[in-house]
Each structure stands twice: as C-alpha cells, then as structure tokens.
Scaffold this motif. Structure first.
Motif, mmCIF file in Angstrom:
data_model
loop_
_atom_site.group_PDB
_atom_site.id
_atom_site.type_symbol
_atom_site.label_atom_id
_atom_site.label_comp_id
_atom_site.label_asym_id
_atom_site.label_seq_id
_atom_site.Cartn_x
_atom_site.Cartn_y
_atom_site.Cartn_z
ATOM 1 N N TRP A 160 52.502 2.207 -4.630
ATOM 2 C CA TRP A 160 51.302 2.827 -4.082
ATOM 3 C C TRP A 160 50.154 2.383 -4.963
ATOM 4 O O TRP A 160 50.231 2.452 -6.189
ATOM 5 C CB TRP A 160 51.409 4.345 -4.127
ATOM 6 N N VAL A 161 49.063 1.941 -4.357
ATOM 7 C CA VAL A 161 47.908 1.467 -5.119
ATOM 8 C C VAL A 161 46.677 2.245 -4.670
ATOM 9 O O VAL A 161 46.441 2.420 -3.478
ATOM 10 C CB VAL A 161 47.677 -0.049 -4.916
ATOM 11 N N TYR A 162 45.909 2.692 -5.654
ATOM 12 C CA TYR A 162 44.676 3.432 -5.409
ATOM 13 C C TYR A 162 43.531 2.701 -6.089
ATOM 14 O O TYR A 162 43.693 2.156 -7.177
ATOM 15 C CB TYR A 162 44.765 4.846 -5.987
ATOM 16 N N GLN A 163 42.358 2.706 -5.450
ATOM 17 C CA GLN A 163 41.161 2.110 -6.032
ATOM 18 C C GLN A 163 40.153 3.218 -6.302
ATOM 19 O O GLN A 163 39.982 4.127 -5.485
ATOM 20 C CB GLN A 163 40.550 1.084 -5.081
ATOM 21 N N HIS A 164 39.484 3.137 -7.451
ATOM 22 C CA HIS A 164 38.472 4.141 -7.769
ATOM 23 C C HIS A 164 37.331 4.029 -6.768
ATOM 24 O O HIS A 164 36.994 2.935 -6.313
ATOM 25 C CB HIS A 164 37.948 3.951 -9.197
ATOM 26 N N SER A 165 36.744 5.152 -6.421
ATOM 27 C CA SER A 165 35.710 5.183 -5.387
ATOM 28 C C SER A 165 34.388 4.564 -5.842
ATOM 29 O O SER A 165 33.506 4.340 -5.026
ATOM 30 C CB SER A 165 35.473 6.622 -4.923
ATOM 31 N N ARG A 166 34.259 4.277 -7.120
ATOM 32 C CA ARG A 166 33.049 3.616 -7.628
ATOM 33 C C ARG A 166 33.461 2.403 -8.451
ATOM 34 O O ARG A 166 34.485 2.414 -9.117
ATOM 35 C CB ARG A 166 32.233 4.575 -8.476
ATOM 36 N N LYS A 174 43.414 5.765 -1.640
ATOM 37 C CA LYS A 174 44.652 5.018 -1.431
ATOM 38 C C LYS A 174 44.346 3.747 -0.646
ATOM 39 O O LYS A 174 43.664 3.786 0.367
ATOM 40 C CB LYS A 174 45.652 5.862 -0.656
ATOM 41 N N ILE A 175 44.843 2.607 -1.142
ATOM 42 C CA ILE A 175 44.666 1.365 -0.397
ATOM 43 C C ILE A 175 45.990 0.802 0.084
ATOM 44 O O ILE A 175 46.013 0.011 1.004
ATOM 45 C CB ILE A 175 43.871 0.309 -1.191
ATOM 46 N N THR A 176 47.108 1.197 -0.523
ATOM 47 C CA THR A 176 48.432 0.852 -0.002
ATOM 48 C C THR A 176 49.343 2.041 -0.201
ATOM 49 O O THR A 176 49.151 2.841 -1.107
ATOM 50 C CB THR A 176 49.070 -0.360 -0.711
ATOM 51 N N ASP A 177 50.344 2.143 0.660
ATOM 52 C CA ASP A 177 51.290 3.248 0.520
ATOM 53 C C ASP A 177 52.732 2.792 0.577
ATOM 54 O O ASP A 177 53.641 3.599 0.590
ATOM 55 C CB ASP A 177 51.046 4.320 1.572
ATOM 56 N N GLY A 178 52.956 1.492 0.618
ATOM 57 C CA GLY A 178 54.322 0.984 0.622
ATOM 58 C C GLY A 178 55.028 1.125 1.946
ATOM 59 O O GLY A 178 56.207 0.840 2.044
ATOM 60 N N SER A 179 54.338 1.573 2.993
ATOM 61 C CA SER A 179 55.010 1.746 4.277
ATOM 62 C C SER A 179 55.412 0.395 4.845
ATOM 63 O O SER A 179 54.739 -0.607 4.648
ATOM 64 C CB SER A 179 54.101 2.479 5.258
ATOM 65 N N GLY A 180 56.512 0.396 5.537
ATOM 66 C CA GLY A 180 57.008 -0.829 6.143
ATOM 67 C C GLY A 180 57.792 -1.700 5.183
ATOM 68 O O GLY A 180 58.126 -2.827 5.496
ATOM 69 N N VAL A 232 44.723 2.011 -9.814
ATOM 70 C CA VAL A 232 45.883 2.697 -10.367
ATOM 71 C C VAL A 232 47.043 2.391 -9.436
ATOM 72 O O VAL A 232 46.933 2.569 -8.220
ATOM 73 C CB VAL A 232 45.661 4.222 -10.461
ATOM 74 N N ALA A 233 48.148 1.909 -10.004
ATOM 75 C CA ALA A 233 49.330 1.577 -9.209
ATOM 76 C C ALA A 233 50.517 2.384 -9.708
ATOM 77 O O ALA A 233 50.704 2.550 -10.913
ATOM 78 C CB ALA A 233 49.633 0.088 -9.315
ATOM 79 N N HIS A 234 51.292 2.886 -8.761
ATOM 80 C CA HIS A 234 52.521 3.609 -9.084
ATOM 81 C C HIS A 234 53.677 2.862 -8.430
ATOM 82 O O HIS A 234 53.875 2.949 -7.226
ATOM 83 C CB HIS A 234 52.461 5.042 -8.578
ATOM 84 N N PRO A 235 54.433 2.079 -9.214
ATOM 85 C CA PRO A 235 55.576 1.351 -8.643
ATOM 86 C C PRO A 235 56.685 2.314 -8.226
ATOM 87 O O PRO A 235 56.940 3.306 -8.900
ATOM 88 C CB PRO A 235 56.045 0.461 -9.794
ATOM 89 N N PHE A 236 57.335 2.011 -7.098
ATOM 90 C CA PHE A 236 58.443 2.839 -6.623
ATOM 91 C C PHE A 236 59.552 2.879 -7.659
ATOM 92 O O PHE A 236 59.916 1.870 -8.240
ATOM 93 C CB PHE A 236 59.024 2.276 -5.328
#
Length: 106
Positions: free
Chosen positions: A22-28, A5-11, A38-42
């Motif tokens: 919420w945005v996630y980056q692959h570990s490789r 996870k690189i963002t969680d939408g907090s704030g 991978v992004a999941h829009p609210f």
C-alpha cells in the motif's frame, strides 16, 4: 497526517504478494518540489518513508518505522519538510483509470 492512498495492492496475484504494498502520498509537496511517500509492504510490519514512490535502494528510504509508531512518522514527516524547505503547494491526486473495454455481445 495528510496522506492520500495511491495504491492498495488490489488485483495482486497470490505469488506476487510479497512484491506489493500500500502506498500513500502526502497531500502537500515540499517547497523544492519533492514529494513524500509512505509505503507499507504486505506481510512486513513496517512502513517506509521516502521521496520515491517505490524506492529500490535503502539509501532512498528516509525512515523505516513500525506500523504503530505514529510519533516517529510525524517526526519523519516534519524532518522531511525541514530538509526540503518547508511545505509547498497541495498535491492534486491523479484521476483514476476510467478505461472500460467495449464488450461485444455474441
């Protein structure tokens, strides 16, 4: 599946929730240096797979999947790495923001 996870939408402000995700980056990364996000829009029951953290154009989205489609996500990840020469080095997550402003006592 190897995402961090690189963002969680907090704030987020209430009126701006539709812009956040919420945005996630692959570990490789890929052999050619590309990164996979991978992004999941609210409020939208899908996730977008892209080489960009915040794709603005639909042509930048590699796959648009349902939230429960883990098989589709795994296939999209595999296709991404095949197209970009395979898996590369492990991505080191950026350190979080540790800035804490000094508050003077009155």
């Amino acid at each position: 599946m190897g995402f961090n996870k690189i963002t969680d939408g907090s704030g987020a402000k209430q009126e701006k929730l539709f812009l956040d995700s919420w945005v996630y980056q692959h570990s490789r990364d890929a052999q050619d240096g590309s990164h996979l996000f991978v992004a999941h829009p609210f409020g939208i029951p899908t996730c977008r797979v892209s080489a960009l953290q915040s794709p603005l154009d639909s042509k930048d989205v590699f796959a648009d999947l349902g939230l429960d489609d883990t098989v589709g996500l795994q296939n999209a990840v595999n296709q991404f790495f095949v197209l970009h020469g395979g898996m590369g080095r492990e991505v080191v997550p950026a350190p979080g923001n540790t800035f804490r402003p000094y508050r003077r006592q009155l």
